[in-house]
Enzyme design. Structure first.
Site, PDB file in Angstrom:
ATOM      1  N   GLU A  52       0.817  -1.213   0.000  1.00 16.07           N
ATOM      2  CA  GLU A  52       0.000   0.000   0.000  1.00 16.07           C
ATOM      3  C   GLU A  52       0.856   1.272   0.000  1.00 16.07           C
ATOM      4  O   GLU A  52       0.603   2.205   0.752  1.00 16.07           O
ATOM      5  CB  GLU A  52      -0.962  -0.001   1.194  1.00 16.07           C
ATOM      6  CG  GLU A  52      -1.938  -1.166   1.143  1.00 16.07           C
ATOM      7  CD  GLU A  52      -3.034  -1.120   2.199  1.00 16.07           C
ATOM      8  OE1 GLU A  52      -2.769  -0.620   3.300  1.00 16.07           O
ATOM      9  OE2 GLU A  52      -4.146  -1.602   1.913  1.00 16.07           O
ATOM     10  N   ASP A  75      -8.799  -8.683   3.449  1.00 14.95           N
ATOM     11  CA  ASP A  75      -8.457  -7.632   4.404  1.00 14.95           C
ATOM     12  C   ASP A  75      -9.479  -7.512   5.527  1.00 14.95           C
ATOM     13  O   ASP A  75     -10.321  -6.616   5.486  1.00 14.95           O
ATOM     14  CB  ASP A  75      -8.352  -6.292   3.653  1.00 14.95           C
ATOM     15  CG  ASP A  75      -7.643  -5.237   4.477  1.00 14.95           C
ATOM     16  OD1 ASP A  75      -7.300  -5.525   5.632  1.00 14.95           O
ATOM     17  OD2 ASP A  75      -7.426  -4.131   3.949  1.00 14.95           O
ATOM     18  N   GLU A 128     -12.833  -2.033  11.897  1.00 13.01           N
ATOM     19  CA  GLU A 128     -12.738  -1.248  10.669  1.00 13.01           C
ATOM     20  C   GLU A 128     -13.827  -1.628   9.676  1.00 13.01           C
ATOM     21  O   GLU A 128     -14.432  -0.764   9.050  1.00 13.01           O
ATOM     22  CB  GLU A 128     -11.352  -1.451  10.038  1.00 13.01           C
ATOM     23  CG  GLU A 128     -11.196  -0.729   8.710  1.00 13.01           C
ATOM     24  CD  GLU A 128      -9.824  -0.929   8.076  1.00 13.01           C
ATOM     25  OE1 GLU A 128      -8.940  -1.552   8.699  1.00 13.01           O
ATOM     26  OE2 GLU A 128      -9.638  -0.458   6.939  1.00 13.01           O
TER      27      GLU A 128
END
Ligand code: BDP
Length: 707
Positions: A299, A373, A401
């Site tokens: 990332e 993820d 998240e």
């Protein structure tokens, strides 16, 4: 006494006796007085004094914690006496490295035994930390109202390194944190030590956590400067008496950013020397420093690939820099390249599997529970069982998240268990992820597990009061992955909310079902990664363009006129081919693939009949609608335990459940209306179609994307 005086006295007593509202700060270490006088007496008889065989910092902590806990629970503080001065009716703390409990029951490192001897309770640990864990285990017995008469408890950690990973930044923000800001106050350190640090250490030690990575994996180079090493050392000083070591995430480019070098190439001698010097400097300040966590070439983060090297080159260079110091390198496998024709599912495997055998001792590869993820349900990561020569750390996320932030009640232990109990078949049946991670499948002598913390500066630490259960459950499972999600939920509820048996059952039941309910109203049947862009909150299944194709939703759900789901069989991306044949067999056939994983692996026709007896479209709608109904059920169950739970805390959870219900409806309406544009079928009876339009929902979602 005049009437006025009497009134004042009455008011004073009423105020003094009104129980203080529970703000959640004390977590599961409340130690409120046991109300049952008979039981309290029994416990008091067993806990007349404490004698400890040593006075090391950790043993001192153990004795003090025990004293403090007992004082709260029993209303009297047992005195600390010299060992041998009293024998009956007290608690003896002792360290015995070779403690052999009984035939077939040996204690591992940091393990403990609690038993009775000559009229006293004896807590034996193989190390000082083992005694501390034994103390918290004994307190847990009292907190959950267990008898002590014939106590004979043996427990050793199955995984050696049990870590929290903080994604905290130097400026006080927390990446993906939903409970306020960071608990670390960098600008005040090292001179000022917030008392919260110690309370944090206690909470962790009480559940067996023995390591803390203090900063974000998207790391700042700041922590490697002398100024910040001194600050980290101050934190380490608070953690040490609780058996907790500190670790750092490091920025790969640090030699360039703060070292004045022209490169960060891991094979460059100057770079190697720079890391060696930094490491030595850290160990001078923090002799028990735990080691480094690295996110590299992921990332946008820098890494060894910037210089044509690979992950093993990078990790090994850091392992060399650690030299003789007792520290680890945890190298993350969370990597994926932008490739619109590829399948992100396969990318970490493709990069890391060939490196198996290349990593030096002291280097562990840290792998997320699933291949994408931290979605609310993922098949286990195919790297588990595929790298027999490398110890793998399992990384799970406690901060929600992708699971509703701090507004949705989602107890994560069932999700962690799903991964831990999954069979990789790496060395035949029973080679579960848990056994790969604890080292038993491949006979590794080092093992680790990491949870991305859900902790922040909010008074109650986790934002959602029930989020505390996730911190708690992570620690308990890291220690013993064979515990059940149900047992942990009951234990936590008793310690944190109430000991009334029917209420405990009700609350634990809601907790244990909450994750499945969340999956139903957000991503049923194996849908994944269809959440709001960037913030990762709320539904956005229509998201079709982003900076990368694999950051959109359509990339993952592949809805079209024919059906829904990502074909990962041999006819599609063949990600399934990364698993052992036994696992492939489980998921390969859409007819027999468990519905929970169906759309992870198959593109299924809208009218195809599923094992549930419904067509895909009908099943999808059924799950979205019943998911929302189940939130209503959660609200009802929570309302029913109102008399047993602290009013302030109860009201807090009640309001969050209202939000959860409102947003479950968003998810349902957004997803059924959007997928309907492809399926072109009515919402099946008995469900009523949404009263709002897809555009209404899109507007709602857009509000959350506004800056
Ligand atoms: C993703 C998060 C991102 C993290 C990344 C990671 O959105 O903020 O940096 O994981 O684990 O899920 O590195």
């Amino acid at each position: 006494m005049s009437f006025r005086h009497l009134l004042l006295v009455l008011i004073f007593f009423a105020a003094a006796h009104r129980s203080v509202a529970d703000d959640g700060y004390r977590l599961w270490l409340k130690y409120d007085r046991i109300q049952d006088a008979g039981l309290r007496k029994d416990y008091q008889k067993a806990a007349g004094f404490i004698a400890s065989s040593g006075s090391s910092p950790i043993l001192t902590t153990a004795a003090t914690e025990l004293q403090q806990g007992l004082e709260g629970l029993l209303g009297q503080k047992p005195p600390l006496v010299a060992p041998g001065s009293k024998t009956k009716g007290g608690i003896l703390l002792s360290v015995d490295a070779t403690a052999n409990v009984s035939a077939g029951r040996t204690l591992g490192k940091d393990g403990y035994h609690i038993g009775r001897k000559n009229g006293s309770l004896v807590i034996t640990g193989t190390t000082d930390a083992g005694v501390l864990y034994g103390v918290f285990a004994l307190l847990r017995q009292l907190q959950t109202r267990q008898p002590l008469q014939n106590i004979d408890l043996t427990s050793s950690p199955k995984i050696q390194y049990r870590l929290l990973n903080h994604w905290d930044n130097p400026n006080g923000t927390v990446e993906r944190g939903y409970a306020g800001s960071s608990i670390w106050k960098w600008y005040e350190l090292p001179e000022h030590l917030d008392p919260r640090y110690q309370d944090y250490a206690r909470a962790n030690a009480s559940i067996g956590i023995n390591g803390v990575v203090i900063n974000n994996v998207n790391a700042s180079a700041r922590y490697l400067t002398p100024e910040y090493i001194e600050k980290v050392a101050a934190l380490a000083g608070v953690m040490r008496p609780y058996g907790i070591r500190v670790y750092m995430s490091v920025l790969w480019a640090a030699p360039k950013v703060i070292g004045g070098l022209s490169t960060s190439d891991p094979l460059d001698p100057k770079v190697k020397q720079w890391w060696t010097d930094r490491t030595n400097e850290i160990y001078r300040a923090i002799p028990d420093f735990g080691g480094f966590l690295v996110k590299a070439n992921s990332e946008g983060e820098p890494g060894p690939q910037d210089y044509g090297r690979d992950h093993a080159d990078g990790a090994n260079m850091l392992a060399d820099a650690l030299g003789q110091h007792d520290g680890l390198v945890m190298w993350r496998a969370f990597v994926y390249k932008a490739n619109s024709n590829g399948d992100r599912f396969k990318e970490a495997y493709q990069e890391f599997k060939p490196l198996d055998g290349r990593f030096k001792p002291k280097t562990l590869v840290q792998v997320k529970n699933g291949p994408i993820d931290f979605q609310s349900r993922e098949p286990f990561h195919p790297l588990f069982g595929a790298m027999p020569r490398t110890p793998l750390v399992l990384e799970v996320q406690l901060t929600q998240e992708y699971l509703g932030f701090a507004t949705h009640m989602v107890y994560l232990a069932p999700m962690f268990k799903e991964t831990l109990d999954a069979d990789t078949y790496a060395k035949g049946q029973g080679s579960t992820v848990a056994k790969v991670v604890d080292g038993s499948v491949d006979k590794h002598s080092v093992s680790g597990i990491a949870g991305v913390a859900n902790i922040g500066s909010d008074r109650n630490w986790t934002g959602h009061p029930m989020g505390q259960a996730n911190w708690y459950a992570f620690g308990r499972l890291a220690w013993d992955h064979t515990l059940s999600a149900q047992a942990i939920a009951e234990e936590w509820t008793r310690m944190s909310l109430t000991n009334e048996a029917p209420a405990v059952r009700t609350i634990a039941d809601v907790l244990v079902k909450s994750r499945d309910i969340y999956v139903r109203y957000t991503t049923p049947l194996g849908l994944h990664h269809i959440m709001g862009q960037s913030i990762h909150y709320g539904p956005e299944p229509w998201l079709a363009s982003s900076a990368r194709p694999d950051w959109t939703s359509v990339y993952y759900h592949k809805a079209d006129a024919a059906g829904l789901g990502f074909d990962r069989t041999a006819k599609g991306s063949n990600a399934l081919g990364l698993y052992r044949p036994e696992v492939q067999q489980l998921w390969n056939d859409p007819q027999t693939c468990p519905p929970d994983y169906l759309l992870w692996f198959h593109h299924v026709g809208w009218n195809q009949q599923l094992s549930t007896g419904r067509t895909l479209w009908n099943e999808l709608c059924t799950r979205y609608y019943t998911g929302v109904d189940s939130v209503t059920w959660m609200q009802q169950q929570w309302a029913a335990v109102q008399p047993q739970v602290d009013p302030e805390l109860h009201a807090d959870v009640t309001s969050r459940l209202q939000t959860q219900h409102k947003e479950a409806l968003w998810w349902r309406d957004a997803c059924v209306l959007y997928f309907q544009t492809h399926a072109k079928q009515p919402i099946p009876a008995p469900f009523a179609p949404p009263t709002r339009t897809l555009d209404d929902i899109k507007r709602l979602v857009m509000i959350y994307q506004l800056r």
